[in-house]
Design an enzyme around this catalytic site. Sequence first.
Site, PDB file in Angstrom:
ATOM      1  N   GLU A   1       0.861  -1.198   0.000  1.00 12.63           N
ATOM      2  CA  GLU A   1       0.000   0.000   0.000  1.00 12.63           C
ATOM      3  C   GLU A   1       0.886   1.233   0.000  1.00 12.63           C
ATOM      4  OE1 GLU A   1      -3.295   0.229   2.720  1.00 12.63           O
ATOM      5  OE2 GLU A   1      -3.668   2.328   2.192  1.00 12.63           O
TER       6      GLU A   1
ATOM      7  N   LYS B   1      -3.479  21.912  -8.986  1.00  6.15           N
ATOM      8  CA  LYS B   1      -2.927  23.019  -9.782  1.00  6.15           C
ATOM      9  C   LYS B   1      -2.055  22.474 -10.912  1.00  6.15           C
ATOM     10  CE  LYS B   1      -2.894  26.292  -6.009  1.00  6.15           C
ATOM     11  NZ  LYS B   1      -2.159  26.718  -4.826  1.00  6.15           N
TER      12      LYS B   1
ATOM     13  N   THR C   1     -11.462   4.588   3.929  1.00  6.62           N
ATOM     14  CA  THR C   1     -10.337   5.296   4.540  1.00  6.62           C
ATOM     15  C   THR C   1     -10.832   6.647   5.065  1.00  6.62           C
ATOM     16  OG1 THR C   1      -9.681   6.433   2.521  1.00  6.62           O
ATOM     17  CG2 THR C   1      -8.718   4.252   2.900  1.00  6.62           C
ATOM     18  N   ARG C   2      -9.988   7.265   5.855  1.00  4.53           N
ATOM     19  CA  ARG C   2     -10.312   8.575   6.421  1.00  4.53           C
ATOM     20  C   ARG C   2     -10.540   9.597   5.305  1.00  4.53           C
ATOM     21  NH1 ARG C   2      -6.791  10.641  11.476  1.00  4.53           N
ATOM     22  NH2 ARG C   2      -7.427   8.584  12.155  1.00  4.53           N
ATOM     23  N   TYR C   3      -9.675   9.548   4.315  1.00  7.02           N
ATOM     24  CA  TYR C   3      -9.772  10.513   3.217  1.00  7.02           C
ATOM     25  C   TYR C   3     -11.072  10.320   2.438  1.00  7.02           C
ATOM     26  CZ  TYR C   3      -8.231  13.623  -0.455  1.00  7.02           C
ATOM     27  OH  TYR C   3      -8.146  14.664  -1.331  1.00  7.02           O
TER      28      TYR C   3
ATOM     29  N   ASP D   1      -2.770  12.085  -3.293  1.00  8.76           N
ATOM     30  CA  ASP D   1      -2.957  13.547  -3.361  1.00  8.76           C
ATOM     31  C   ASP D   1      -3.230  13.944  -4.812  1.00  8.76           C
ATOM     32  OD1 ASP D   1      -1.937  14.395  -0.525  1.00  8.76           O
ATOM     33  OD2 ASP D   1      -0.434  13.012  -1.296  1.00  8.76           O
TER      34      ASP D   1
HETATM   35  C1  LIG Z   1      -4.594  12.183   0.324  1.00  2.68           C
HETATM   36  S1  LIG Z   1      -3.718  11.169   1.402  1.00  2.68           S
HETATM   37  C2  LIG Z   1      -4.692   9.663   1.428  1.00  2.68           C
HETATM   38  C3  LIG Z   1      -4.323   8.777   2.574  1.00  2.68           C
HETATM   39  C4  LIG Z   1      -5.073   7.444   2.660  1.00  2.68           C
HETATM   40  N1  LIG Z   1      -4.740   6.574   1.547  1.00  2.68           N
HETATM   41  C5  LIG Z   1      -6.562   7.644   2.750  1.00  2.68           C
HETATM   42  O1  LIG Z   1      -7.260   7.283   1.776  1.00  2.68           O
HETATM   43  O2  LIG Z   1      -7.028   8.160   3.789  1.00  2.68           O
HETATM   44  C6  LIG Z   1      -2.307  10.673   0.430  1.00  2.68           C
HETATM   45  C7  LIG Z   1      -1.155  10.190   1.289  1.00  2.68           C
HETATM   46  O3  LIG Z   1      -0.115   9.675   0.462  1.00  2.68           O
HETATM   47  C8  LIG Z   1       1.126   9.992   1.061  1.00  2.68           C
HETATM   48  N2  LIG Z   1       2.149   9.948   0.015  1.00  2.68           N
HETATM   49  C9  LIG Z   1       2.156  10.661  -1.126  1.00  2.68           C
HETATM   50  N3  LIG Z   1       3.237  10.378  -1.852  1.00  2.68           N
HETATM   51  C10 LIG Z   1       3.943   9.442  -1.160  1.00  2.68           C
HETATM   52  C11 LIG Z   1       5.162   8.774  -1.389  1.00  2.68           C
HETATM   53  N4  LIG Z   1       5.886   8.998  -2.504  1.00  2.68           N
HETATM   54  N5  LIG Z   1       5.608   7.900  -0.473  1.00  2.68           N
HETATM   55  C12 LIG Z   1       4.872   7.675   0.660  1.00  2.68           C
HETATM   56  N6  LIG Z   1       3.701   8.280   0.934  1.00  2.68           N
HETATM   57  C13 LIG Z   1       3.238   9.164   0.039  1.00  2.68           C
HETATM   58  C14 LIG Z   1       0.913  11.379   1.643  1.00  2.68           C
HETATM   59  O4  LIG Z   1       1.807  11.656   2.685  1.00  2.68           O
HETATM   60  C15 LIG Z   1      -0.530  11.289   2.112  1.00  2.68           C
HETATM   61  O5  LIG Z   1      -0.617  10.949   3.481  1.00  2.68           O
END
Ligand SMILES: C[S@@+](CC[C@H](N)C(=O)[O-])C[C@H]1O[C@@H](n2cnc3c(N)ncnc32)[C@H](O)[C@@H]1O
Length: 243
Positions: A68, A146, A216-218, A142
């Site tokens: 994941e 932009k 998930t939380r998001y 994420d």
């Molecule tokens: C928008 S959040 C979604 C988190 C979770 N999957 C959810 O659905 O609640 C995206 C997460 O991906 C992590 N992330 C983004 N790029 C990453 C990378 N290259 N390596 C590790 N984590 C990463 C960010 O820190 C962030 O916490």
Amino acid sequence: MTADEAPAEIESGRRIASFGRRSGRKLRPGQRELFDETLPVRSLDLDRVRGQGPKSVFATPPQQVWLEIGFGAGEHVVWQAGRNPSVGIIACEVFRNGIVTCLRELEAAALDNVRLYTEDARELLDALPDQSIDRAFILFPDPWPKIRHHKRRLISPETLDTLSRLLVDGAELRLGTDDAPYLRVMLAVACGHPDFEWLATRPADWRVRPDDWPQTRYEAKAIEAGRPPAFLRLRRRSRQAGA
Ligand SMILES: C[S@@+](CC[C@H](N)C(=O)[O-])C[C@H]1O[C@@H](n2cnc3c(N)ncnc32)[C@H](O)[C@@H]1O
């Protein structure tokens, strides 16, 4: 400037970071202890992954290894680990407060079939041997809306090529997003990739979250904000069939 304040580009070295901040609220003493003492025990060693493969990082070699990327606070990985004890899950996240929450839940549930990687997940992807992963999840990455930030998006042709290399034949790849423009990118880059087959046959297949895919939380925040999520399930095509 401390490491926490450093722009993501600098922290991530040669690559443009796909993540934003690495830390939020200051950790309380109990959280600090989890971070300093429990995380090293539950972290994986990249050299070991490179040399001996991902199964070698678990105390008991698992039947399958799932991956994941960007687990946030870890709801999904903890749920999957509890229901799939014969699977070892490698879970990546850089956001310290999320890592600590995940560690707390893993400890509370006494789950030992998860190993964490807490630097840029793409370093881990580079280290993993070919065809060493049985299932992969990138849930609500994420969206970087932009235009000048589009290059930060995790879902790109390069990432899909890498996942194609890492996944065994028939392995499932799951992607989720609540962002309509990013969904279009996922449809083009992932569902349109020659090595992947999109498993949807009707709209409900991507509009309704499958039973073995916890919220998930998001995702919960997206629904609250009126942004309907999409759930993409793809299968790594057989290498034989394409030969
Ligand atoms: C928008 S959040 C979604 C988190 C979770 N999957 C959810 O659905 O609640 C995206 C997460 O991906 C992590 N992330 C983004 N790029 C990453 C990378 N290259 N390596 C590790 N984590 C990463 C960010 O820190 C962030 O916490």
